[in-house]
Design a protein around this motif. Structure first.
Motif, PDB file in Angstrom:
ATOM      1  N   ASP A 199      21.172  35.487  -6.414  1.00 41.31           N
ATOM      2  CA  ASP A 199      21.957  34.362  -6.910  1.00 41.31           C
ATOM      3  C   ASP A 199      21.231  33.551  -7.971  1.00 41.31           C
ATOM      4  N   GLY A 200      20.089  34.047  -8.432  1.00 46.51           N
ATOM      5  CA  GLY A 200      19.331  33.309  -9.425  1.00 46.51           C
ATOM      6  C   GLY A 200      18.144  32.600  -8.800  1.00 46.51           C
ATOM      7  N   PRO A 201      17.365  31.888  -9.606  1.00 50.63           N
ATOM      8  CA  PRO A 201      16.144  31.243  -9.114  1.00 50.63           C
ATOM      9  C   PRO A 201      16.422  30.287  -7.960  1.00 50.63           C
ATOM     10  N   ARG A 202      15.460  30.183  -7.054  1.00 51.73           N
ATOM     11  CA  ARG A 202      15.565  29.240  -5.955  1.00 51.73           C
ATOM     12  C   ARG A 202      15.232  27.834  -6.448  1.00 51.73           C
ATOM     13  N   ILE A 203      16.132  26.914  -6.190  1.00 50.91           N
ATOM     14  CA  ILE A 203      15.937  25.521  -6.565  1.00 50.91           C
ATOM     15  C   ILE A 203      15.807  24.699  -5.286  1.00 50.91           C
ATOM     16  N   LEU A 204      14.710  23.992  -5.153  1.00 49.85           N
ATOM     17  CA  LEU A 204      14.459  23.173  -3.971  1.00 49.85           C
ATOM     18  C   LEU A 204      14.508  21.705  -4.375  1.00 49.85           C
ATOM     19  N   HIS A 205      15.319  20.922  -3.661  1.00 49.58           N
ATOM     20  CA  HIS A 205      15.398  19.477  -3.907  1.00 49.58           C
ATOM     21  C   HIS A 205      14.473  18.778  -2.917  1.00 49.58           C
ATOM     22  N   VAL A 206      13.539  18.003  -3.467  1.00 53.13           N
ATOM     23  CA  VAL A 206      12.572  17.304  -2.627  1.00 53.13           C
ATOM     24  C   VAL A 206      12.664  15.804  -2.880  1.00 53.13           C
ATOM     25  N   ASP A 207      12.183  15.043  -1.905  1.00 55.65           N
ATOM     26  CA  ASP A 207      12.164  13.586  -2.019  1.00 55.65           C
ATOM     27  C   ASP A 207      11.060  13.176  -3.002  1.00 55.65           C
ATOM     28  N   ARG A 208      11.460  12.453  -4.030  1.00 57.20           N
ATOM     29  CA  ARG A 208      10.523  12.086  -5.093  1.00 57.20           C
ATOM     30  C   ARG A 208       9.404  11.171  -4.574  1.00 57.20           C
ATOM     31  N   ASN A 209       9.753  10.200  -3.738  1.00 55.31           N
ATOM     32  CA  ASN A 209       8.740   9.268  -3.233  1.00 55.31           C
ATOM     33  C   ASN A 209       7.721   9.977  -2.363  1.00 55.31           C
ATOM     34  N   ALA A 210       8.183  10.922  -1.542  1.00 59.37           N
ATOM     35  CA  ALA A 210       7.257  11.675  -0.709  1.00 59.37           C
ATOM     36  C   ALA A 210       6.328  12.541  -1.560  1.00 59.37           C
ATOM     37  N   LYS A 211       6.862  13.100  -2.626  1.00 57.86           N
ATOM     38  CA  LYS A 211       6.047  13.946  -3.502  1.00 57.86           C
ATOM     39  C   LYS A 211       4.924  13.148  -4.143  1.00 57.86           C
ATOM     40  N   ARG A 212       5.196  11.877  -4.456  1.00 62.95           N
ATOM     41  CA  ARG A 212       4.143  11.034  -5.024  1.00 62.95           C
ATOM     42  C   ARG A 212       2.990  10.841  -4.049  1.00 62.95           C
ATOM     43  N   GLU A 213       3.287  11.001  -2.774  1.00 63.88           N
ATOM     44  CA  GLU A 213       2.252  10.891  -1.745  1.00 63.88           C
ATOM     45  C   GLU A 213       1.724  12.268  -1.350  1.00 63.88           C
ATOM     46  N   HIS A 214       2.045  13.276  -2.161  1.00 62.77           N
ATOM     47  CA  HIS A 214       1.625  14.663  -1.931  1.00 62.77           C
ATOM     48  C   HIS A 214       2.200  15.232  -0.634  1.00 62.77           C
ATOM     49  N   ARG A 215       3.386  14.741  -0.260  1.00 64.59           N
ATOM     50  CA  ARG A 215       4.099  15.288   0.890  1.00 64.59           C
ATOM     51  C   ARG A 215       5.360  15.995   0.399  1.00 64.59           C
ATOM     52  N   VAL A 216       5.787  17.023   1.124  1.00 59.83           N
ATOM     53  CA  VAL A 216       6.988  17.776   0.774  1.00 59.83           C
ATOM     54  C   VAL A 216       8.070  17.468   1.789  1.00 59.83           C
ATOM     55  N   VAL A 217       9.138  16.818   1.328  1.00 57.58           N
ATOM     56  CA  VAL A 217      10.292  16.528   2.179  1.00 57.58           C
ATOM     57  C   VAL A 217      11.510  17.120   1.481  1.00 57.58           C
ATOM     58  N   SER A 218      12.032  18.214   2.016  1.00 61.04           N
ATOM     59  CA  SER A 218      13.186  18.859   1.386  1.00 61.04           C
ATOM     60  C   SER A 218      14.455  18.094   1.724  1.00 61.04           C
ATOM     61  N   LEU A 219      15.386  18.116   0.781  1.00 57.20           N
ATOM     62  CA  LEU A 219      16.658  17.420   0.942  1.00 57.20           C
ATOM     63  C   LEU A 219      17.787  18.432   0.877  1.00 57.20           C
ATOM     64  N   ALA A 220      18.717  18.290   1.783  1.00 57.65           N
ATOM     65  CA  ALA A 220      19.846  19.226   1.822  1.00 57.65           C
ATOM     66  C   ALA A 220      20.755  19.040   0.620  1.00 57.65           C
ATOM     67  N   GLU A 221      20.866  17.802   0.142  1.00 60.07           N
ATOM     68  CA  GLU A 221      21.750  17.506  -0.978  1.00 60.07           C
ATOM     69  C   GLU A 221      21.006  16.684  -2.025  1.00 60.07           C
ATOM     70  N   ARG A 222      21.417  16.840  -3.259  1.00 55.62           N
ATOM     71  CA  ARG A 222      20.827  16.070  -4.348  1.00 55.62           C
ATOM     72  C   ARG A 222      21.284  14.625  -4.261  1.00 55.62           C
ATOM     73  N   ASN A 223      20.335  13.704  -4.480  1.00 49.92           N
ATOM     74  CA  ASN A 223      20.695  12.289  -4.528  1.00 49.92           C
ATOM     75  C   ASN A 223      19.846  11.593  -5.576  1.00 49.92           C
ATOM     76  N   GLY A 224      19.958  10.288  -5.652  1.00 45.83           N
ATOM     77  CA  GLY A 224      19.262   9.539  -6.690  1.00 45.83           C
ATOM     78  C   GLY A 224      17.759   9.561  -6.575  1.00 45.83           C
ATOM     79  N   ASN A 225      17.238   9.940  -5.412  1.00 47.35           N
ATOM     80  CA  ASN A 225      15.789   9.965  -5.233  1.00 47.35           C
ATOM     81  C   ASN A 225      15.256  11.386  -5.081  1.00 47.35           C
ATOM     82  N   SER A 226      16.062  12.369  -5.455  1.00 45.02           N
ATOM     83  CA  SER A 226      15.623  13.760  -5.304  1.00 45.02           C
ATOM     84  C   SER A 226      15.141  14.322  -6.637  1.00 45.02           C
ATOM     85  N   GLN A 227      14.356  15.364  -6.523  1.00 47.72           N
ATOM     86  CA  GLN A 227      13.892  16.076  -7.703  1.00 47.72           C
ATOM     87  C   GLN A 227      14.048  17.566  -7.463  1.00 47.72           C
TER      88      GLN A 227
END
Length: 694
Positions: free
Chosen positions: A345-373
Motif C-alpha cells: 500500500d506504499g510507505p508506512r507512515i507513523l503519526h507520533v505525538d510531537r511533544n513526546a518526541k521532543r522528550e525523545h519518547r515515541v507515542v504513536s497516535l491512531a489518528e492525525r491531530n494538531g499535535n501529531s507528526q
C-alpha cells in the motif's frame, strides 16, 4: 538470510572479479548508456567496459604503486566508470571527487587532496581547459593531471588484474560533510560486495532477469556510485545515466527515459522528487508510461512524507504506483544501504505525538491531530547487519518507545576514516555499556524502531534545545517551508544570545516568486513556528536562491549555515530580528534590487548581432546583480561570474531561462565557458545569428 549467511552468498572476492564475470556472461549486453544534455547517447557493452578498464589498469600500474590514492575528477560520462575500475584492476585506491567549478578555487577538493595525498589525478581532456589549474591551490595544480580519454584502448592485453582480497581496501568515499569536514571512508572489497549483496536482496533483484535503471545522481557520491553504477553491474543490468545538470535543467527528461526504456529502477533524495513535481506540467506527465517503475528508492534524513504523496499523486496518471516507493536509510560509513523496504500500500507512515518526541519518547497516535507528526518508515534492517538504538550519553540500549542514536554493526560497515585513528576508535568501535556488545558504528543519527522498521528523526548534533525542550531542525524547517508558497529550503539552528540558546531560521526564497513580499514571508514563518512549535524565533533570514550551503547530495549543512550567519557571510535579501531576544548588533537588512524583465528578447531575431549583444549584456548585468544581492552599478560587463558566488544550480537557471526565451539549446554550464556577462552575451548573440542563417 540471516546475519552470517550473507557472507556465504558472496560470489566474488573483489570488484575486478565481478566485472570479469559479467563481461564473460553478458559480453554483448549494454552495461551503461550515457545521454548528454543535447540528447546524444554513448553506450558500452560489458565486454567493452572490461576491455577499457583493463587498458587503464595496465597503464596505471606503470605509473603508481600498489595502494596509492588516485583522484578521479570527471565530468559526467562513461570515462569515470572505466577509470574507477581501472584503478581497481591496478590495485590502487580510486578517490571519486567533486567536479570543481571552473575558474574558481575548490575548498572541498583541497580538503580531499590534503587528507589522502593522491599520487595522480585522472580526468577527461575536456576538463583541463575549463578547470584552470593555475587558479587552483598549489596542492591541486602541482599534481599530475592525466586525461584518460586520450589513452588508446588496447585491442588485446595480457595484463592481469592485481590480486586483491576481501580485506584489502577498494576505494575511499569522501563523506558529503553535512556536519563536519569531508572524511575519507575506507571501503574494502568485502564491504562493497557485502552491501551490494544486501541491496540485491532488499531490492529483490533477480540475477537472471535483465534489469533496466535510469539515474541522474552524481557518480562521486555514494548513492550515485553504488546505486547507479556498481549495483547494476553486480546483477548484470543496464544503467542509463544523465548528468545532474541535465536533471536540474529538465527533470522531465529523467522520467522520459524511465518511460522510453521501460525501466524498473531509479531513485533520488527528497529534493529530486520535489523538483520533478514542480518543474513538470500535466501535459508533460500525460505522455509518460511509468507503469514499469517497480522500485523508486528515496533516502534522506529524514524522508518527507509530503514529498512522496505529492510525487505519487502527480504521476499516478502516468502509471506510477505508490507501492514502488522504497524508503531507505544509509550512509557512506556503512558503504551505502542500512535499511529499506516496500509495502503493497506504499510507505508506512507513523503519526507520533510531537511533544513526546521532543522528550525523545515515541507515542504513536491512531489518528492525525494538531499535535501529531507524520514520520516515514525506512524499512527493516538489511540482511547481514545489526541495528541498535542507544542512549548517546549513557551508551545503554534504549527501550522500544525511546528515540536514541542509531548504531550499526556488520560486514557493510567500513574500516573507518582515512588518517583518523582517534575518531575511528570512538565512531567505528563503540560498545554498549549494558552488555559490552560491539563493535558498532555510531552513526550520529537519531531514530527508533517500531514494528520492525527504522524511523529516522534527525541528526544528533543538530538537535536544538530551547528552554529545556528538544526541537528537531527538520520539523522546524518543514513548518517554515509550508508557511508560505515562496519559502524554499532552509536551515534551523541555535545561537547563544544573552547566555541563552535561541532559534535562527535561514531560508531561500523560490526563484519563481522573486517578487513576493518578503515581510509577509517572514511574518508567515514566525506565525507558523510559534503556533506549531511554541517557540518564538530570535531571527528569520531570507537569502537568495542557491546560496544555502548544502552537501554534494543536497543535504543542508546546518553548522556551516550557522557559521555564515555568525560571520555575516550569508547572501541576505531580508531579515527580521526579535529585539525582545537581544541581538541589536546583527547586520541591518540590505535593500533588495528587483531585476527587470527581459522583454526585448522576444524581438531578438530582428536585431543585428551588435544590438542583440548589447541588449543581452545589459540585461545579464541587472539579472545577476539581482540574484547576487549587489547593486547593479557595482558590477561591470567584464566582472567574472566567479567573483559573484554563482553556483551550478544558478548557472543552470540562467541557461534554462535564456533557452526558453531565445529558443536555443545551450549547454547547461555555458556560464563557465563564458566567464563574464560580456562573453556570455557575445556567445548567445552568435548562436542566435547562426539560427537565423539556418
Amino acid at each position: 538470510m540471516h546475519g552470517n549467511s550473507i557472507e556465504s552468498a558472496l560470489k566474488f572476492t573483489n570488484l575486478a572479479e565481478m566485472l570479469q564475470t559479467r563481461a564473460s556472461q553478458y559480453p554483448a549486453r549494454e552495461a551503461f548508456v550515457f545521454e548528454d544534455d543535447e540528447g546524444n547517447q554513448e553506450s558500452w557493452t560489458y565486454a567493452e567496459l572490461e576491455a577499457r578498464s583493463r587498458t587503464l589498469g595496465s597503464w596505471l600500474v606503470r605509473r603508481v604503486n600498489l595502494g596509492d590514492r588516485v583522484l578521479l575528477v570527471y565530468p559526467p560520462g562513461l570515462e569515470f566508470i572505466a577509470a574507477f575500475l581501472g584503478c581497481i584492476y591496478a590495485g590502487v585506491l580510486p578517490v571519486p571527487a567533486t567536479y570543481p567549478k571552473p575558474r574558481r578555487p575548490s575548498p572541498r577538493l583541497d580538503s580531499i587532496v590534503e587528507d589522502c595525498q593522491p599520487s595522480l589525478v585522472l580526468t577527461h581532456s575536456s576538463s583541463l581547459g575549463g578547470i584552470c589549474l593555475e587558479q587552483q591551490s598549489p596542492a591541486i595544480s602541482e599534481l599530475s593531471w592525466e586525461p584518460t580519454d586520450l589513452i588508446p584502448s588496447a585491442e588485446k592485453s595480457s595484463f592481469e588484474a592485481v590480486s586483491r582480497s576481501a580485506e584489502d581496501l577498494a576505494f575511499l568515499q569522501y563523506t558529503s560533510g553535512s556536519t563536519s569536514d569531508p572524511r575519507g571512508v575506507m571501503v574494502s572489497h568485502g564491504n562493497i560486495l557485502h552491501n551490494l549483496t544486501a541491496i540485491r536482496s532488499g531490492f529483490a533483484l533477480e540475477e537472471n532477469v535483465h534489469q533496466q535503471g535510469v539515474f541522474w545522481l552524481p557518480a562521486y557520491h555514494d548513492m550515485g556510485l553504488i546505486g547507479s553504477i556498481l549495483t547494476p553491474m553486480f546483477v548484470g543490468g543496464t544503467s542509463t545515466l544523465i548528468a545532474p545538470a541535465t536533471f536540474l535543467r529538465r527533470p522531465h527528461r529523467w522520467l522520459e527515459l524511465m518511460s522510453e526504456k521501460q525501466a524498473a529502477i531509479s531513485g533520488s533524495p527528497n529534493f529530486g522528487y520535489e523538483l520533478a513535481v514542480r518543474k513538470t506540467t500535466e501535459a508533460d506527465r500525460a505522455v509518460l508510461d511509468l507503469s514499469h517503475w517497480r522500485l523508486a528508492f528515496c533516502g534522506a534524513e529524514p524522508i518527507n512524507p509530503s514529498t512522496l504523496d505529492e510525487f505519487a499523486s502527480a504521476f499516478e496518471p502516468a502509471g506510477f504506483r505508490r507501492s514502488a516507493f522504497f524508503p531507505c536509510y544509509g550512509m557512506a560509513e556503512t558503504t551505502l544501504l542500512v535499511t529499506g523496504g516496500q509495502h503493497p500500500d506504499g510507505p508506512r507512515i507513523l503519526h507520533v505525538d510531537r511533544n513526546a518526541k521532543r522528550e525523545h519518547r515515541v507515542v504513536s497516535l491512531a489518528e492525525r491531530n494538531g499535535n501529531s507528526q507524520a514520520l516515514v518508515g525506512c524499512g527493516p534492517i538489511c540482511e547481514g547487519l545489526t541495528c541498535r538504538i542507544v542512549d548517546p550519553v549513557s551508551l545503554m540500549s534504549c527501550d522500544e518507545n525511546q528515540v536514541g542514536e542509531i548504531w550499526v554493526r556488520g560486514g557493510s560497515v567500513a574500516r573507518g576514516y582515512w588518517n583518523q585513528d582517534l575518531t575511528n576508535d570512538a565512531t567505528f568501535r563503540a560498545r554498549l555499556a549494558d552488555n559490552g556488545e560491539g563493535e558498532y558504528l555510531r552513526t550520529g543519527d537519531l531514530g527508533f524502531n517500531y514494528e520492525g522498521e527504522l524511523y529516522v528523526t534527525g541528526r544528533l548534533k543538530d538537535v536544538i534545545i530551547v528552554r529545556g525542550r528538544n526541537h528537531y531542525p527538520q520539523d522546524l524547517e518543514r513548518t517554515a517551508q509550508q508557511s508560505h508558497e515562496a519559502v524554499d529550503m532552509g536551515a534551523a539552528f541555535a545561537v547563544e544570545v544573552n547566555r541563552q540558546e535561541q532559534l535562527v531560521l535561514v531560508f531561500q526564497w523560490r526563484r519563481e516568486f522573486r517578487n513576493s513580499d518578503h515581510e509577509a514571508m517572514m511574518h508567515a514563518i514566525r506565525t507558523a513556528i510559534v503556533e506549531e512549535h511554541e517557540i518564538d524565533p530570535h531571527a528569520i533570514v531570507l537569502i537568495r536562491p542557491a546560496s544555502l550551503p548544502i552537501t554534494s547530495s543536497g543535504k543542508v549543512q546546518r553548522q556551516k549555515c550557522r557559521e555564515q550567519f555568525l560571520n555575516n557571510e550569508l547572501a541576505i535579501t531580508a531579515q527580521w530580528t526579535n529585539r525582545l531576544c537581544g541581538g541589536d548588533d546583527l547586520p541591518a537588512e540590505p535593500s533588495l534590487e528587483r531585476s527587470a524583465s527581459p522583454d526585448f528578447l522576444s524581438n531578438a531575431a530582428n536585431m543585428s548581432s551588435e544590438q542583440l549583444q548589447s541588449q543581452l549584456q545589459d540585461w545579464l548585468v541587472v539579472w545577476l546583480a539581482n540574484r547576487t544581492n549587489i547593486q547593479p552599478g557595482s558590477m561591470q560587463p567584464e566582472t567574472p561570474f566567479a567573483e559573484l558566488g554563482i553556483d551550478s544550480l544558478t548557472a543552470v537557471e540562467v541557461s534554462q531561462e535564456l533557452d526558453q526565451v531565445l529558443g536555443l539549446q545551450s549547454p547547461p554550464m555555458v556560464i563557465w565557458s563564458c566567464p563574464s556577462p560580456k562573453e556570455l552575451a557575445e556567445y548567445l548573440a552568435g548562436e542566435l545569428q547562426a539560427c537565423k542563417v539556418r
